[in-house]
Design a protein around this motif. Structure first.
Motif, mmCIF file in Angstrom:
data_model
loop_
_atom_site.group_PDB
_atom_site.id
_atom_site.type_symbol
_atom_site.label_atom_id
_atom_site.label_comp_id
_atom_site.label_asym_id
_atom_site.label_seq_id
_atom_site.Cartn_x
_atom_site.Cartn_y
_atom_site.Cartn_z
ATOM 1 N N PHE A 64 0.829 -1.196 0.000
ATOM 2 C CA PHE A 64 0.000 0.000 0.000
ATOM 3 C C PHE A 64 0.871 1.257 0.000
ATOM 4 C CE2 PHE A 64 -2.630 -3.210 2.176
ATOM 5 C CZ PHE A 64 -3.773 -3.169 1.381
ATOM 6 N N VAL A 65 0.638 2.117 -0.980
ATOM 7 C CA VAL A 65 1.220 3.458 -1.009
ATOM 8 C C VAL A 65 0.035 4.406 -0.985
ATOM 9 C CG1 VAL A 65 2.584 5.106 -2.337
ATOM 10 C CG2 VAL A 65 3.265 2.696 -2.273
ATOM 11 N N ALA A 66 -0.253 4.959 0.193
ATOM 12 C CA ALA A 66 -1.466 5.741 0.399
ATOM 13 C C ALA A 66 -1.159 7.234 0.449
ATOM 14 C CB ALA A 66 -2.146 5.312 1.700
ATOM 15 N N VAL A 72 3.360 4.392 3.538
ATOM 16 C CA VAL A 72 3.634 3.132 2.849
ATOM 17 C C VAL A 72 3.572 1.993 3.865
ATOM 18 C CG1 VAL A 72 5.283 1.822 1.453
ATOM 19 C CG2 VAL A 72 5.147 4.313 1.219
ATOM 20 N N GLU A 73 2.848 0.935 3.502
ATOM 21 C CA GLU A 73 2.705 -0.204 4.403
ATOM 22 C C GLU A 73 2.767 -1.505 3.613
ATOM 23 O OE1 GLU A 73 -0.814 -1.895 7.253
ATOM 24 O OE2 GLU A 73 -0.243 0.215 7.551
ATOM 25 N N TYR A 74 3.379 -2.511 4.207
ATOM 26 C CA TYR A 74 3.443 -3.837 3.581
ATOM 27 C C TYR A 74 3.417 -4.896 4.667
ATOM 28 C CZ TYR A 74 5.273 -7.858 0.960
ATOM 29 O OH TYR A 74 5.454 -9.115 0.398
ATOM 30 N N ILE A 79 6.269 1.216 6.469
ATOM 31 C CA ILE A 79 7.595 1.362 5.871
ATOM 32 C C ILE A 79 8.042 2.816 5.866
ATOM 33 C CG2 ILE A 79 8.986 0.922 3.803
ATOM 34 C CD1 ILE A 79 7.866 -1.606 5.184
ATOM 35 N N PHE A 80 7.082 3.725 5.684
ATOM 36 C CA PHE A 80 7.438 5.132 5.491
ATOM 37 C C PHE A 80 6.248 6.012 5.838
ATOM 38 C CE2 PHE A 80 7.338 8.791 2.477
ATOM 39 C CZ PHE A 80 8.463 9.467 2.926
ATOM 40 N N VAL A 81 6.533 7.135 6.513
ATOM 41 C CA VAL A 81 5.538 8.177 6.766
ATOM 42 C C VAL A 81 6.192 9.517 6.466
ATOM 43 C CG1 VAL A 81 4.041 9.297 8.445
ATOM 44 C CG2 VAL A 81 4.398 6.828 8.564
ATOM 45 N N ASP A 82 5.604 10.290 5.580
ATOM 46 C CA ASP A 82 6.159 11.579 5.200
ATOM 47 C C ASP A 82 5.866 12.622 6.277
ATOM 48 O OD1 ASP A 82 7.486 13.422 3.686
ATOM 49 O OD2 ASP A 82 6.277 13.155 1.882
ATOM 50 N N SER A 196 5.896 8.507 -6.287
ATOM 51 C CA SER A 196 7.210 7.922 -6.544
ATOM 52 C C SER A 196 8.057 7.885 -5.282
ATOM 53 C CB SER A 196 7.945 8.693 -7.642
ATOM 54 O OG SER A 196 8.404 9.951 -7.193
ATOM 55 N N VAL A 197 7.872 8.862 -4.386
ATOM 56 C CA VAL A 197 8.621 8.889 -3.128
ATOM 57 C C VAL A 197 8.263 7.670 -2.278
ATOM 58 C CG1 VAL A 197 8.992 10.156 -0.976
ATOM 59 C CG2 VAL A 197 8.855 11.391 -3.143
ATOM 60 N N GLY A 198 6.956 7.446 -2.102
ATOM 61 C CA GLY A 198 6.528 6.291 -1.327
ATOM 62 C C GLY A 198 6.894 4.983 -1.990
ATOM 63 N N LEU A 199 6.734 4.918 -3.300
ATOM 64 C CA LEU A 199 7.053 3.688 -4.025
ATOM 65 C C LEU A 199 8.545 3.384 -3.945
ATOM 66 C CD1 LEU A 199 5.677 1.486 -5.676
ATOM 67 C CD2 LEU A 199 6.015 2.877 -7.714
ATOM 68 N N ASN A 200 9.363 4.416 -4.009
ATOM 69 C CA ASN A 200 10.807 4.220 -3.880
ATOM 70 C C ASN A 200 11.159 3.669 -2.501
ATOM 71 O OD1 ASN A 200 13.625 4.522 -4.743
ATOM 72 N ND2 ASN A 200 13.703 6.177 -3.250
#
Length: 269
Positions: A64-66, A72-74, A79-82, A196-200
């Motif tokens: 998930f890239v929300a 971003v979560e998997y 995985i990531f929080v902006d 693209s930031v989250g996907l990266n």
């Protein structure tokens, strides 16, 4: 081990215009993805809550890239929080839109990591439409009441004023970027934040690069993700600038063209 990502926008791309998709077809695709080491990623301007409702039968099997790359979560792991948008940035923008030539705070949503906020005097049709995207939200008298950190402001405009409104917001206000996410919606997000930031970040987590990604999109908020990907695919109903960027244009979202593409990938057709 994951070898390849297939990252798709939701509305106007993976989902039909009625917000649905064929779950039995998708189930078969996911089973074949597991055998090949492929991962499907829902990459959307929608909230994480909304994406998990869409894929409630497949939550542990997709990425998930929300919120346009902000979260971003998997497999249950964040995985990531902006970084959030500060109130001193977004509150003047809301006031400026109310005083300006386009839109109204009565058709806005503030997104936090956990909660979502609309005005109590929001337009009734807007409230009804938002129930398709949020299972619950808080109604407030004023957005100044919100205490939670906000990562996105979503604003609805008429289709005729969308492009002018986006340009006006970007020209008038500092500290944010406005981009179209649907044919009547604009997301206002931190500058430099995009799918693209989250996907990266997900690629780094999995030991992959953009060359290992196939990205599907239809709208302006998909452009960065599609440029990042090794292969970019647009739906037939996509904006012209998205089709221009794409390596391939497939069928309409109502024909579930992305699902068809995924089936061809695993069936070798």
């Amino acid at each position: 081990m994951i070898k390849k990502l297939y990252a798709s926008d939701m509305d106007g791309t993976f989902l039909r215009e009625d917000h649905g998709f064929d779950k039995e077809r998708f189930r078969r695709v996911l089973d074949q993805f597991k055998e090949r080491g492929y991962l499907f990623v829902a990459a959307s301007g929608r909230s994480m809550q909304s994406l998990k409702l869409v894929f409630e039968d497949f939550v542990d099997e997709v990425g998930f890239v929300a919120e346009n790359g902000s979260i971003v979560e998997y497999q249950g792991q964040t995985i990531f929080v902006d970084a959030p948008i500060a109130p001193e940035v977004y509150l003047p923008i809301i006031a400026g839109i109310d005083a300006g030539p386009y839109g109204s705070s009565r058709t806005m949503v503030l997104s936090g990591l956990e909660n979502f906020y609309l005005l109590k005097n929001a337009e009734p049709q807007f409230l009804e439409a938002m129930s398709n995207y949020y299972s619950h939200f808080h109604l407030v008298d004023s957005f100044e009441e919100v205490q939670e950190e906000i990562i996105k402001v979503n604003a609805k405009f008429s289709p005729e004023e969308m492009d002018d409104a986006r340009q006006w917001i970007n020209d008038t206000f500092d500290g944010v970027t406005a981009m179209t996410t649907g044919f009547d919606n604009i997301d206002i997000i931190p500058p430099g934040s995009n799918k693209s930031v989250g996907l990266n970040q997900l690629c780094i987590h999995l030991g992959l690069t953009g060359q290992d990604v196939v990205a599907f999109g239809d709208n302006q908020n998909d452009l960065d993700m599609m440029a990042f990907a090794g292969r970019a695919v647009a739906t037939a109903n996509a904006r012209e600038e998205v089709k221009t960027l794409a390596d391939q244009v497939i069928g309409h979202c109502n024909d579930e063209a992305v699902l068809g593409y995924l089936e061809e990938e695993v069936n070798g057709n």
